[in-house]
Design a protein around this motif. Structure first.
Motif, PDB file in Angstrom:
ATOM      1  N   ALA A 208     -54.408 -32.993 -26.629  1.00 37.91           N
ATOM      2  CA  ALA A 208     -53.108 -33.177 -25.737  1.00 37.91           C
ATOM      3  C   ALA A 208     -52.669 -31.792 -25.688  1.00 37.91           C
ATOM      4  CB  ALA A 208     -51.863 -34.023 -26.267  1.00 37.91           C
ATOM      5  N   ASN A 209     -52.856 -30.739 -26.294  1.00 41.15           N
ATOM      6  CA  ASN A 209     -52.219 -29.514 -25.889  1.00 41.15           C
ATOM      7  C   ASN A 209     -53.334 -28.628 -25.201  1.00 41.15           C
ATOM      8  OD1 ASN A 209     -51.338 -29.539 -28.970  1.00 41.15           O
ATOM      9  ND2 ASN A 209     -49.900 -28.487 -27.683  1.00 41.15           N
ATOM     10  N   CYS A 213     -51.102 -20.694 -26.000  1.00 39.31           N
ATOM     11  CA  CYS A 213     -50.861 -19.195 -25.780  1.00 39.31           C
ATOM     12  C   CYS A 213     -52.120 -18.643 -26.643  1.00 39.31           C
ATOM     13  CB  CYS A 213     -49.900 -18.634 -26.332  1.00 39.31           C
ATOM     14  SG  CYS A 213     -48.416 -18.889 -25.041  1.00 39.31           S
TER      15      CYS A 213
ATOM     16  N   ILE B 200     -42.658 -23.133 -13.069  1.00 40.83           N
ATOM     17  CA  ILE B 200     -43.796 -23.263 -13.950  1.00 40.83           C
ATOM     18  C   ILE B 200     -43.336 -24.156 -15.262  1.00 40.83           C
ATOM     19  CG2 ILE B 200     -45.663 -22.288 -15.332  1.00 40.83           C
ATOM     20  CD1 ILE B 200     -45.652 -20.046 -13.241  1.00 40.83           C
ATOM     21  N   LEU B 204     -44.193 -27.898 -16.338  1.00 38.00           N
ATOM     22  CA  LEU B 204     -44.720 -28.446 -17.869  1.00 38.00           C
ATOM     23  C   LEU B 204     -43.951 -29.165 -18.522  1.00 38.00           C
ATOM     24  CD1 LEU B 204     -46.259 -24.681 -18.727  1.00 38.00           C
ATOM     25  CD2 LEU B 204     -47.626 -26.557 -18.313  1.00 38.00           C
ATOM     26  N   GLY B 213     -46.943 -38.968 -23.677  1.00 35.46           N
ATOM     27  CA  GLY B 213     -47.392 -38.434 -24.833  1.00 35.46           C
ATOM     28  C   GLY B 213     -48.986 -38.044 -24.701  1.00 35.46           C
ATOM     29  N   THR B 214     -49.505 -38.105 -23.400  1.00 38.62           N
ATOM     30  CA  THR B 214     -50.754 -37.618 -23.186  1.00 38.62           C
ATOM     31  C   THR B 214     -50.843 -36.268 -23.124  1.00 38.62           C
ATOM     32  OG1 THR B 214     -50.789 -38.108 -20.977  1.00 38.62           O
ATOM     33  CG2 THR B 214     -51.912 -39.814 -22.408  1.00 38.62           C
ATOM     34  N   PHE B 215     -49.913 -35.574 -22.869  1.00 38.69           N
ATOM     35  CA  PHE B 215     -50.114 -34.084 -22.359  1.00 38.69           C
ATOM     36  C   PHE B 215     -48.870 -33.517 -23.380  1.00 38.69           C
ATOM     37  CE2 PHE B 215     -47.946 -30.235 -20.420  1.00 38.69           C
ATOM     38  CZ  PHE B 215     -49.241 -29.291 -20.486  1.00 38.69           C
ATOM     39  N   LYS B 216     -48.975 -32.334 -24.290  1.00 37.91           N
ATOM     40  CA  LYS B 216     -48.269 -31.937 -24.980  1.00 37.91           C
ATOM     41  C   LYS B 216     -48.145 -30.447 -24.671  1.00 37.91           C
ATOM     42  CE  LYS B 216     -46.731 -34.410 -28.554  1.00 37.91           C
ATOM     43  NZ  LYS B 216     -46.065 -35.839 -27.851  1.00 37.91           N
ATOM     44  N   ASN B 217     -46.824 -29.950 -24.760  1.00 36.23           N
ATOM     45  CA  ASN B 217     -46.840 -28.476 -24.514  1.00 36.23           C
ATOM     46  C   ASN B 217     -46.903 -27.604 -25.698  1.00 36.23           C
ATOM     47  OD1 ASN B 217     -46.120 -27.685 -21.730  1.00 36.23           O
ATOM     48  ND2 ASN B 217     -44.824 -29.179 -21.860  1.00 36.23           N
ATOM     49  N   ASP B 218     -47.394 -26.345 -25.502  1.00 32.09           N
ATOM     50  CA  ASP B 218     -47.603 -25.299 -26.479  1.00 32.09           C
ATOM     51  C   ASP B 218     -46.138 -24.723 -26.663  1.00 32.09           C
ATOM     52  OD1 ASP B 218     -48.989 -23.698 -28.311  1.00 32.09           O
ATOM     53  OD2 ASP B 218     -48.733 -21.931 -26.873  1.00 32.09           O
ATOM     54  N   LEU B 220     -45.166 -22.061 -28.035  1.00 34.98           N
ATOM     55  CA  LEU B 220     -44.921 -20.604 -27.726  1.00 34.98           C
ATOM     56  C   LEU B 220     -44.718 -20.338 -26.472  1.00 34.98           C
ATOM     57  CD1 LEU B 220     -44.820 -17.838 -29.337  1.00 34.98           C
ATOM     58  CD2 LEU B 220     -47.358 -17.784 -29.087  1.00 34.98           C
ATOM     59  N   LEU B 221     -45.801 -21.067 -25.427  1.00 32.65           N
ATOM     60  CA  LEU B 221     -46.018 -20.671 -24.151  1.00 32.65           C
ATOM     61  C   LEU B 221     -44.423 -21.219 -23.543  1.00 32.65           C
ATOM     62  CD1 LEU B 221     -47.121 -20.393 -21.340  1.00 32.65           C
ATOM     63  CD2 LEU B 221     -48.136 -22.609 -21.458  1.00 32.65           C
ATOM     64  N   ASN B 224     -41.897 -18.566 -24.291  1.00 32.12           N
ATOM     65  CA  ASN B 224     -42.112 -17.269 -23.511  1.00 32.12           C
ATOM     66  C   ASN B 224     -41.600 -17.817 -22.097  1.00 32.12           C
ATOM     67  OD1 ASN B 224     -43.587 -14.920 -24.604  1.00 32.12           O
ATOM     68  ND2 ASN B 224     -44.551 -16.451 -25.275  1.00 32.12           N
ATOM     69  N   LEU B 225     -41.854 -18.651 -21.483  1.00 36.31           N
ATOM     70  CA  LEU B 225     -41.417 -19.015 -20.149  1.00 36.31           C
ATOM     71  C   LEU B 225     -39.973 -19.192 -20.076  1.00 36.31           C
ATOM     72  CD1 LEU B 225     -44.448 -21.312 -18.895  1.00 36.31           C
ATOM     73  CD2 LEU B 225     -43.974 -19.259 -17.961  1.00 36.31           C
TER      74      LEU B 225
END
Ligand code: HEM
Lengths: 254, 480
Positions: A208-209, A213, B200, B204, B213-218, B220-221, B224-225
């Motif tokens: 999913a990630n 980075c 951006i 996200l 729930g199928t897409f998860k963010n990072d 750290l990214l 930063n943003l």
């Protein structure tokens, strides 16, 4: 025409669902160490092999705990778990100055205090100052609170379960968990953690990630740059593009 | 743009900003008094107030800078009334959405809404998307406004002229770029970049929110943003205020206009590049961030701030040193504002130094320095402009009454309020605590003292508000 529309829709559907399918598979295959972190372990009443009656929180309040869940008739992972833990703790005690106790709890309702005393005798733990063995009152509430779900296998007459160590700090909070047989280094990190000493840890990638980075490879211990980094550079690049466009447009109009 | 139309929209901005400012200060005072245990509010209410206060303050002082820059830009190029009006409409809609999400929906993830907080829903479920959309609505309005101002400048000036590159190496180039144009462009480029970062970021966050729930963010990214957007916009809004000072300070002081020299051009060009990388100093505690970026963060923090503040202070000294100055409320506000900006800047540079950040990170030192260059810096830049504009647009030529008293109240209130933050910060009192636990008794006392001084500051602001808004309402309701 219909065929083309249908196949396009099918492709979109498959792509949009890929992540969810992959995610479900991942969830089923993998126990999650991060589940239930910073929740409190159930404050069950326990009876130590010394005969003393106490509760998990009371014991943790004296010294942070590493809770190991086993049962005495176990023919599987319990023995290697305890053996290796004992060995690792001996290594750790030579270097680590933090306080802790290991609490070995039985999750089998059939286990008696006598069975646990025998277990302590077999593993030569009777005189180990950092070790406590005990039976517990409300097994299901306690196991649920640490997300440990053993399954009884009628055929083998054994519980099917994983090797789990739960780190509990002096306030009864679960601060770290380790699943499987783990090295002295990792147990040492757990001990620091239950002593409220900050230890960095890396998230493991999941399907999913997509835009990370950095990607940490636990096998090599290396961190390699990922696609997410491109997003940090993107605003500046797009700005240059927009500026160039505005200037060209401005030149044309003037 | 027709002068009357420009005056009207500028007056409308001023009234709206001042009303929102007063309401946000009241929220700030409530927070400080609660930390001082003089009043009692529940923690979720404290954090909802803090979120409302933070986003509103950043938003209004950004648009204040933009409105002033748009006003003076008309002296050099033709600007778009439609874009200005569009930004106004979007800002009003955004504020309504924001306040509904925080004060009714109780969204309280802070002005940085740092991931994954917005998705750990501890408020009405609708409040998270409403809050994120409010940021989106602001972003669209401000993006269009920024692009329109840049397009107007780039019609007249080439890229190298607008950035004053012809001043490097030449004393008197054929085309001289006015400092106002240079600094406005530098700031607008930064604004554009950070608004793109915000777009951006929002894409996200929405992707995760609507993907079920199928897409998860990072994390750290996203961090930063978030700071690419948040830190940069908070800096650029100050630079917009400085552009106005370069334009107006000599004019109201009865001195010749400031000129762009090679060192002014160089300092601001450095700011252009380095301010975009300075946000890395918000991630010093993130061990996953490579060390190289942390070092870039520290160097960029120095290189973005020191040269531009150096040349600005130098330029102001050149104007006032051994010269007869017509001191008025406007240039006094500018002058005190520059002092506040420099003091706050020094506090910020101290915090942006890695070895100090280990101690000061997330302590009240952080609100101390950013409140200094905002409440006693940027606010005064804009207040100076508001005051000047309200008199200029209504042909009001009478001298200001009680100027000294008004300024004294503002300074006493502001300095007392800030000192309470600084002392607590130096004593490692953590920021963003609704109430302080046992053992932090001095933090409670300082918060109460800070709250009382903030009330004094508010009194000063109200004294400005009455006259400025009265005159601005006259401009608004003048028959065309
Ligand atoms: C007298 C006026 C003001 C008062 C009383 C006030 C009060 C406060 C207080 C008590 C906090 C929370 C501090 C903490 O972390 O414990 C805060 C945060 C903040 N303030 Fe102010 N403030 C004032 C003016 C301003 C101004 C002019 C700005 C302009 C930009 C501003 C922007 C912010 C921001 C961005 C935050 C951080 C919010 C967050 O952490 O989410 N404030 N303020």
């Amino acid at each position: 025409m219909f065929k083309r529309t249908f196949s396009t829709l099918l492709i979109i559907l498959l792509i949009s669902n890929y992540n969810s399918i992959a995610n479900n598979l991942y969830d089923k295959q993998d126990w999650r160490e991060e589940e239930g972190i910073y929740t409190r372990i159930y404050d069950a009443k326990i009876k130590l092999i010394s005969g003393e009656q106490t509760s998990i929180h009371q014991l943790a309040a004296k010294k942070p705990l590493i809770v190991a869940l086993v049962f005495t008739r176990c023919a599987g992972v319990c023995n290697p778990l305890l053996l290796q833990l004992k060995e690792n703790i001996q290594i750790i005690l030579r270097k680590n100055q933090y306080k802790f106790s290991v609490l070995v709890l039985s999750f089998d309702p059939l286990d008696s205090l006598k069975d646990m005393q025998n277990l302590a005798y077999r593993f030569n733990l009777l005189n180990e100052p950092n070790w406590e063995l005990a039976v517990v009152d409300s097994i299901s509430s306690m196991t649920k609170s640490v997300n440990f779900f053993p399954v009884w296998d009628m055929r083998k007459k054994q519980y099917d379960h994983d090797a789990l160590l739960v780190g509990v700090n002096t306030q009864g909070y679960i601060t770290k968990k380790l699943i499987g047989l783990r090295s002295a280094d990792e147990i040492s990190l757990l001990i620091s953690d239950i002593n409220n000493v900050y230890r960095p840890s890396y998230r493991l990638p999941t399907p999913a990630n997509m835009f990370t980075c950095f990607n940490y490879d636990p096998k090599t211990g290396k961190n390699t740059p990922g696609w997410g980094l491109a997003f940090i550079a993107l605003p500046a690049l797009l700005t240059v593009g927009i500026l160039a466009f505005l200037r060209l447009r401005g030149k044309y109009h003037s | 743009m027709e002068t009357k139309k420009l005056n009207k929209i500028t007056a409308l901005w001023i009234v709206a900003i001042l009303v929102l400012f007063i309401l946000s200060i009241i929220l700030g005072i409530i927070m400080r008094l609660n930390q001082g245990e003089l009043i009692k509010i529940q923690p979720p209410t404290f954090y909802a107030d803090m979120t409302t206060h933070g986003v509103t303050m950043i938003g209004i002082w950004f648009v204040a800078g933009m409105a002033a820059v748009n006003y003076f830009m008309e002296r050099y190029v033709k600007t778009s009334y439609t874009a200005n009006m569009f930004a106004m409409v979007m800002t009003v809609i955004g504020v309504v959405m924001l306040w509904l999400s925080t004060l009714v929906g109780n969204f309280h993830a802070g002005w940085t809404f740092l991931y994954p907080l917005p998705f750990k829903i501890m408020w009405s479920t609708w409040a998270t998307p409403l809050f994120l959309w409010s940021i989106g609505v602001f972003g669209i309005g401000w993006f269009v406004w920024t692009i329109s101002l840049m397009a107007a400048m780039l019609k007249k000036y080439s890229m190298s002229q607008v950035l004053a590159w012809q001043h490097f190496g030449k004393k008197d180039p054929e085309v001289s770029t006015p400092p106002f144009v240079l600094i406005s462009m530098i700031s607008l480029i930064g604004v554009l970049t950070c608004l793109i970062a915000a777009v951006i970021l929002l894409i996200l966050l929405f992707a995760e929110y609507y993907s079920g729930g199928t897409f998860k963010n990072d994390a750290l990214l996203i961090k930063n943003l978030t700071y690419f957007f948040g830190h940069t916009i908070a800096n650029e809004m100050l630079y917009l205020g400085l552009a106005v000072i370069y334009e107006l300070f000599p004019e109201v002081s009865g001195r010749p206009k400031l000129k762009t020299t090679w060192y002014v051009a160089l300092a601001w060009n450095l700011t252009l590049f380095f301010v975009l990388a300075a946000f890395f100093h918000h991630l010093y505690m993130d061990f996953v961030q490579p060390e190289g970026l942390q070092i870039i963060g520290q160097l960029a923090s120095y290189l973005a701030s020191l040269p531009s503040s150096g040349v600005t202070v130098f330029s102001i000294i050149v104007v006032v040193f051994r010269n007869k100055i017509n001191w008025s409320l406007t240039n006094s506000l500018f002058f005190i504002g520059i002092v506040g900006w420099v003091v706050g800047g020094v506090g910020a540079v101290i915090d942006a130094t890695i070895s100090n950040n280990f101690i000061l990170h997330n302590t009240l030192w952080v609100p101390a320095h950013f409140h200094t260059y905002n409440a006693m810096g940027n606010v005064l830049f804009s207040l100076g402009f508001f005051h000047w504009f309200s008199k200029y647009a209504t042909n009001h030529s009478l001298p200001d009454k009680y100027s000294f008293v008004k300024l004294a109240i503002l300074i006493i209130g502001g300095v007392g309020f800030l000192l309470a933050f600084y002392i607590a910060g130096a004593d490692s009192v953590p920021r963003r605590y609704s109430t302080y636990p046992k053992g932090l008794e001095s933090a409670k006392t300082l918060a109460a003292v800070g709250g009382v001084f903030a009330i004094v500051y508010l009194t000063g602001i109200l004294s400005f508000f009455v006259n400025i808004s009265k005159r601005c309402l006259n401009v608004l309701f003048q028959r065309s």
